[in-house]
Motif scaffolding. Sequence first.
Motif, PDB file in Angstrom:
ATOM      1  N   THR A 106       0.845  -1.194   0.000  1.00  0.00           N
ATOM      2  CA  THR A 106       0.000   0.000   0.000  1.00  0.00           C
ATOM      3  C   THR A 106       0.884   1.249   0.000  1.00  0.00           C
ATOM      4  OG1 THR A 106      -0.112   0.187   2.413  1.00  0.00           O
ATOM      5  CG2 THR A 106      -1.714  -1.275   1.352  1.00  0.00           C
ATOM      6  N   GLN A 107       0.264   2.386  -0.159  1.00  0.00           N
ATOM      7  CA  GLN A 107       0.978   3.649  -0.242  1.00  0.00           C
ATOM      8  C   GLN A 107       1.777   3.943   1.023  1.00  0.00           C
ATOM      9  OE1 GLN A 107       0.794   5.445  -3.131  1.00  0.00           O
ATOM     10  NE2 GLN A 107       2.423   6.772  -2.347  1.00  0.00           N
ATOM     11  N   ASP A 108       1.282   3.454   2.166  1.00  0.00           N
ATOM     12  CA  ASP A 108       1.917   3.771   3.449  1.00  0.00           C
ATOM     13  C   ASP A 108       2.927   2.727   3.908  1.00  0.00           C
ATOM     14  OD1 ASP A 108       0.319   6.037   3.635  1.00  0.00           O
ATOM     15  OD2 ASP A 108      -1.309   4.922   4.614  1.00  0.00           O
ATOM     16  N   GLU A 161      12.221   0.002  -5.998  1.00  0.00           N
ATOM     17  CA  GLU A 161      11.773  -1.393  -6.030  1.00  0.00           C
ATOM     18  C   GLU A 161      10.684  -1.643  -4.995  1.00  0.00           C
ATOM     19  OE1 GLU A 161      14.419  -4.691  -6.209  1.00  0.00           O
ATOM     20  OE2 GLU A 161      15.853  -3.636  -7.509  1.00  0.00           O
ATOM     21  N   PHE A 162      10.769  -0.987  -3.860  1.00  0.00           N
ATOM     22  CA  PHE A 162       9.717  -1.107  -2.857  1.00  0.00           C
ATOM     23  C   PHE A 162       8.432  -0.448  -3.363  1.00  0.00           C
ATOM     24  CE2 PHE A 162      13.423  -2.062  -0.407  1.00  0.00           C
ATOM     25  CZ  PHE A 162      12.998  -2.847   0.656  1.00  0.00           C
ATOM     26  N   ILE A 191       5.909   1.583   2.934  1.00  0.00           N
ATOM     27  CA  ILE A 191       7.350   1.867   3.009  1.00  0.00           C
ATOM     28  C   ILE A 191       7.667   2.710   4.242  1.00  0.00           C
ATOM     29  CG2 ILE A 191       9.326   2.891   1.842  1.00  0.00           C
ATOM     30  CD1 ILE A 191       7.938   2.327  -0.808  1.00  0.00           C
ATOM     31  N   ASP A 192       6.874   3.774   4.436  1.00  0.00           N
ATOM     32  CA  ASP A 192       7.101   4.608   5.622  1.00  0.00           C
ATOM     33  C   ASP A 192       6.808   3.839   6.901  1.00  0.00           C
ATOM     34  OD1 ASP A 192       7.832   6.753   4.069  1.00  0.00           O
ATOM     35  OD2 ASP A 192       5.817   7.610   3.997  1.00  0.00           O
ATOM     36  N   LYS A 193       5.852   2.921   6.828  1.00  0.00           N
ATOM     37  CA  LYS A 193       5.530   2.107   7.999  1.00  0.00           C
ATOM     38  C   LYS A 193       6.683   1.162   8.327  1.00  0.00           C
ATOM     39  CE  LYS A 193       1.307   0.856   8.150  1.00  0.00           C
ATOM     40  NZ  LYS A 193       0.035   0.154   7.822  1.00  0.00           N
ATOM     41  N   LEU A 194       7.310   0.598   7.288  1.00  0.00           N
ATOM     42  CA  LEU A 194       8.477  -0.262   7.502  1.00  0.00           C
ATOM     43  C   LEU A 194       9.582   0.493   8.238  1.00  0.00           C
ATOM     44  CD1 LEU A 194       9.158  -2.241   4.175  1.00  0.00           C
ATOM     45  CD2 LEU A 194       8.813  -3.223   6.438  1.00  0.00           C
ATOM     46  N   VAL A 195       9.908   1.666   7.729  1.00  0.00           N
ATOM     47  CA  VAL A 195      10.981   2.462   8.325  1.00  0.00           C
ATOM     48  C   VAL A 195      10.627   2.873   9.750  1.00  0.00           C
ATOM     49  CG1 VAL A 195      12.308   4.594   8.129  1.00  0.00           C
ATOM     50  CG2 VAL A 195      11.751   3.283   6.071  1.00  0.00           C
ATOM     51  N   ASP A 196       9.359   3.201   9.989  1.00  0.00           N
ATOM     52  CA  ASP A 196       8.929   3.599  11.327  1.00  0.00           C
ATOM     53  C   ASP A 196       9.053   2.443  12.321  1.00  0.00           C
ATOM     54  OD1 ASP A 196       7.588   5.561  13.161  1.00  0.00           O
ATOM     55  OD2 ASP A 196       6.050   3.989  13.190  1.00  0.00           O
ATOM     56  N   ILE A 197       8.647   1.253  11.896  1.00  0.00           N
ATOM     57  CA  ILE A 197       8.777   0.080  12.776  1.00  0.00           C
ATOM     58  C   ILE A 197      10.248  -0.192  13.069  1.00  0.00           C
ATOM     59  CG2 ILE A 197       8.400  -2.411  12.965  1.00  0.00           C
ATOM     60  CD1 ILE A 197       5.868  -2.045  11.283  1.00  0.00           C
TER      61      ILE A 197
END
Length: 447
Positions: A369-371, A409-410, A373-379
């Motif tokens: 989903t759109q969020d 790629e992500f 990648i940022d969610k990955l980095v935040d976790i």
Amino acid sequence: MTDTLTPILTKFWDDPQSWTLATYERHDGYKALTKALEMEPQAIIDAVKDSSIRGRGGAGFPTGMKWSFMSPPDGGPRYLVVNADESEPGTCKDVPLMMANPHALIEGVIIASYAIGCEHAFIYLRGEVVHVYRRLLRAVEEARAAGHLGTNVGGKGVTVDITVHAGAGAYICGEETALLDSLEGRRGQPRLKPPFPGAAGLYARPTSVNNVESIASVPGIILEGSDWFKGMGTEKSTGFGIFSLSGHVTNPGQFEAPLGITMRELIELAGGMRGGRKLKFWTPGGSSTPIFTEEHLDVPLDFDSVAAAGSMLGTRALQVFDETVSVVRAVARWTDFYAHESCGKCTPCREGTWWLRQIMNRIEAGQGTQDDIDKLVDICDNILGRSFCALGDAATSPITSAVQYFREEFEAGMHTPAHELFPPEKSVLFTVQTPVQTKESSGMVSA
């Protein structure tokens, strides 16, 4: 720094029976022990400190300093524990060393034990490598029969014995305090520090936990001198090390070289990239270290230079990936590994790695989903530095660095599966026969 190979621990790996005591003695085996027994224990510690050897298990902490940090003798037992639980994906230096030259480790254990006042040392080995376990047991038997182990080592009245212990195959037991818990018969989980093992380690006694390669390097330092050792490597990362090259190079394998050699030089020594393809990314120290790209090929492979470039030298597990590989798929497999191997003791690692796994698998399948990648980095930011041991940090490093260098790629994982962007069959290392359908039967047979 010289760019030539330095075969020292690997010098006679090609001997038909390199693992035997007879072969080891033909190559000056146990001469260092004879010399060490004529020295005071503190002189041995000082020699190792003066060599500036840094731990070869990944952290890079000075070995001699680690010995000197142990609590002073109080009449009770003191222990040396060799961490041979080589579990880091991509790391394969300790197992071949123990297979091809086990007596280098045995001699190093005896010298180190004498230096720190240990009468009973332990080698904690990964349980799956039964062939290595048997070889170490045989090497200990040979050393004991030759008078190098027991109650009168070298006729000097020194007592040293070695127990080789096979663990149950948990990645977490590569962490020194989890290893000690496992060695004591408990479930392997990291301990809260302090106290550190140097004060209260195995059986709550002063303990030094060292890597296989660190201890196996001690006989050379004692026999040849600290200046000989410092003559290799760099000023702050002295000596030599075994670099494990795997993946998409023409001739993968072990390369023993001075610290400070570059990845470009090692790839050339390995015959270049497989099939003349272009390098895409690589790991300087195994899957737990931030990945590097082609722009980092000339970074000196020593502790400080690699750290300054944004990664860690770690165990020198150099995994090489060419342009056919999906970064998302590779990192997703590593994330699966860390989620599976988390011991579950602390919440950031236990919960965080589970969520990282869900999101990575979703992106790999082209369903991100759109969020995401940022969610990955935040976790990752919420795990980093907040777990009992380095496993949590290890799980975040490949993800954050992969997003840094290959964000596109992500982003593609929001609409296209990784296997469509990078067909797996193009990145395989070996030719695989595919099953074919016969006319006579609906069953599948090999071509």
